[in-house]
Scaffold this active site. Sequence first.
Site, PDB file in Angstrom:
ATOM      1  N   ASP A 664      -6.311  -0.940   5.516  1.00 31.68           N
ATOM      2  CA  ASP A 664      -6.310   0.290   4.717  1.00 31.68           C
ATOM      3  C   ASP A 664      -7.551   1.108   5.053  1.00 31.68           C
ATOM      4  OD1 ASP A 664      -5.775   2.076   2.335  1.00 31.68           O
ATOM      5  OD2 ASP A 664      -4.333   0.491   1.947  1.00 31.68           O
ATOM      6  N   HIS A 702      -7.889   5.307  -1.113  1.00 34.00           N
ATOM      7  CA  HIS A 702      -6.634   4.558  -1.012  1.00 34.00           C
ATOM      8  C   HIS A 702      -6.875   3.058  -0.890  1.00 34.00           C
ATOM      9  CE1 HIS A 702      -2.739   3.254   0.671  1.00 34.00           C
ATOM     10  NE2 HIS A 702      -2.241   4.375   0.176  1.00 34.00           N
ATOM     11  N   SER A 865       3.085   2.703  -1.426  1.00 36.44           N
ATOM     12  CA  SER A 865       1.764   2.174  -1.062  1.00 36.44           C
ATOM     13  C   SER A 865       1.270   1.147  -2.081  1.00 36.44           C
ATOM     14  CB  SER A 865       0.735   3.300  -0.991  1.00 36.44           C
ATOM     15  OG  SER A 865       0.539   3.746   0.317  1.00 36.44           O
TER      16      SER A 865
END
Length: 949
Positions: A664, A702, A865
Amino acid sequence: MAVASDSSGSNDASLLLNTAETLHEIAKHLKSDGASRESKAFYTSFRAYCLLIQHHINRVKSSIPDNHQLLVDILNRFEATVTSSILDTRPVSPANIYPRLRALNQAWNKARYESNDNRKLFIHKSVDFTCDTDQPDRLIEFLEDWVDEITEQYPDDPSQWASDHLPQSKSRGQPSYAVWNASQSLFRALLESKECECDPMHEVGVRLFLSTFRKLPSNERDPADSDYGFEIFLSIQKEWHEANVNVAKTGAAIRFNKDVTSKKKLPAMKVKHLCEPIKKRKPFDRIKLRVDDDGRLWKLRSEKCCFAIDESKPPVSLQQFIQDQYRSLTDKTKRILAVMLGYTVLYLHETPWLPSTWGPSSILFFHTTSSSIPLKPFIQTKLALDHTKTSETEDIDPDDFDPDDLDPDDIMMHQCPHLVTLGIVLMELYLATTFEELAEKYNIPLNDRTRSIDAELVFSKCKSEIPENSQFHYAVEKCLDPKVWEDENGTRLDDQTLKITMYQEVIRPLEDELNHAFSYIPIEDLDSIAQTLDLGSWGQITQIQQQVSAQTVAATPKLPNESMYNKQLQQLPQLLQGQWHLASPLVVPIFQQSFSNLTSLVHEDKISQLDYKGMRFFDDETVSEEHSAEARINYSNWRQRFKEVYEKYIVDPPKTPVKIAILDTGIDQTHPDIDACIDQIRGQYNWTNEKFPKHVEDHNGHGTFTAGLLLEYVPDAELYIAKISDGNPCSPGNIAKAIDYAIDEWKVDIISMSFGFPTREIEDYDKLEAAIHKAYSKHTLLFAAASNSGANLDRAYPARDENVICIHSTDANGNRSPFSPTALADALNLATVGEAVESSWPLRLCEPSTNKKDSIGTKHKSGTSFATPIAVSIAAFLLQYVRLNIPDYAHMLKRQSRMKTVLKKISEKTQESRSRDDYHYVALSRYSDNLFGKEREFINYTLRDLLSQ
């Protein structure tokens, strides 16, 4: 005060050798001192094991690394046999760990030559093998097991040693104390050339970069590369100019070509007046100077600037950060600054660079033209003679009072006032509170003449706020203890011993604590790594942002309105973090257009066949950050049901924890939620910039959000952070490297991938496919996000790969999320909650207006996600459950087909129920229709049946 240094092997190995010898001799005396038959047998066995320990450590000491578990275990065991009273003796050990053992070894070197009665008294006061009746037997059993373990790990034949037992590089040695002399030479050379013939004469200011000098260049062919390099800023007329000065090491002669008839240009020019090279400096050039063996200053060929400061903004002092911006002082920045300030005192004490009045207000940080404040400290001084004090007593003016009225305690002050100040600064740094505020808090009046006494009083009151096992606590204590800096006669230590003691007692402990907390930061690279951290942005890494900013400015076409363009460029660091709302609608498309070039520049990738403008790499729904109160409550209830199952069936942590790699945008390790679980993070690697492989700071949010979910849902798992992007598409080749590394080096069980490409027709995608196939063949489970394009696109890649478990998104009731792809016909469409999901978000990226006081640092987000790490959490729970309850079947659950079968079974409520929206909705709860709502025997029987098919 003599300070021993270990010259061979690791420090821990050398300490163990010395301790084994000391305890062997002590046991001999105890055995001959009227011991009982049982005690004599114990001492005989103990002495034999001491000899075996010495044999094995001598055999492996060149290969066994410091802090090896074998060394740590036995040193801790021996430390427990030494009583705390040993620490009351003098001299105090110069090391920070195992203080009792080091003090015992030092004291025994003297006691072994004393009379029998004194020796006996010392032994019985200092060592206790029999603190309880079972202790001797347990100690012998421990030593027996230890010998077996070292023999197994390090067989007599070195060719049979494991790869991690091969000879290691030498442990960190002593710093170069000659830097102190070089700093003096630099100041004298600048001082001697500051006078000029200008009218009026220039007032020259100097700012010196505070370096650890842990990594020095060396090149025998170029004398300049063997010098000490000092980075400074010089000013005349209030304009600051970057300069670099090389100071010759003692004995390293510097030769210049002084043949005027030579056709070649002279390599150096002698500086008569310091203002001349400053006035002649060209814009964006860095002045290059050198001080030779005779203390003369020479000007060399200029270089390009390395550190573009923004002179329109005033520098920020460390005191300001402590007072007003304490949140910038993260755990990492505190530890780094503590080490750097320790070296500052080591190299600059009693020099004009470090006046007696130095403190946090003297340590300055500068804004750069890219709007960051790098963790790059400077100290500012004037070029003038400065007679520094050698002790606090020189501050006492005899005319102020009658000698008969002088309290003797006021005379017995600290010999090294710079160290008193260092101790105070370390206190302020750790507690993020000024010394004056601490004194006021505890009602302690301050007096400049008794500063060391005041500092000790303040520390005695506030030290409970600093953990006793913290090296901050240890270093402050040593700084303020005047006896540490005196010999047995109360005279200040000689210069060389003082420097060595300063390193051993203060700096080395702080280095060890930094290395323990952030093992990816080598002390040798601390100066360069520190400069990549931005104090203005919560200590996050800034180097990549600066590089990208510079490249973007060069590559981006100018807008018709140039003033608006320049204004928006100032916001580029925020734009790079994804905060597009900060820019005008006119400038956003241009920056978005340039991201394809940026990705190539930052990651050195060439992904030629991909439309970056039209693709979303990370599959999170960003159309709206708003989620209804009902959706948030439903998710909270869903999460609670999961936790109830986890807490019921995972009572004790498994012996073999599940290992999960997260590919990520990195992670914000300074976030309170992440920091509280930092022990779970066992590895990290930055695939976006392999020059700094251990820097995985998250500039996007994120990755922190994803990691926060896994830390919350599976608190017994081990996480491994692979940073593969800053939020933009990255090369499939880099992702392939990350997968291979996770398999080969980290040996993970599961890999979580919350990203996707819309097509496989991308350069290097074949490498990603090969890595996926390798993971499949090695029985490493791969989970990937389906995508957020709704019915417009099918599953993304790599989620579409048959060797990857694709995860779709639902709401908390199992209804298909509108952004989740349509289910495939005649296929397993696994899904779990992915709407209104709550998790950690980097604090510096949070907007106060969208965060309530009780939820600062969290966000609610939606997307496949975030369904993906929740699905990974369910898989991790299943692995842990099987390992604890039916371990013979655990290896079968690592196979993708078996994991899919079990997840499908959990999604089936009854034999008659159909898939909702053609999704196989996976959730854990204790409802009777859920597999984990049944009795344990039924669960185990079902899992055995599924795994044996």
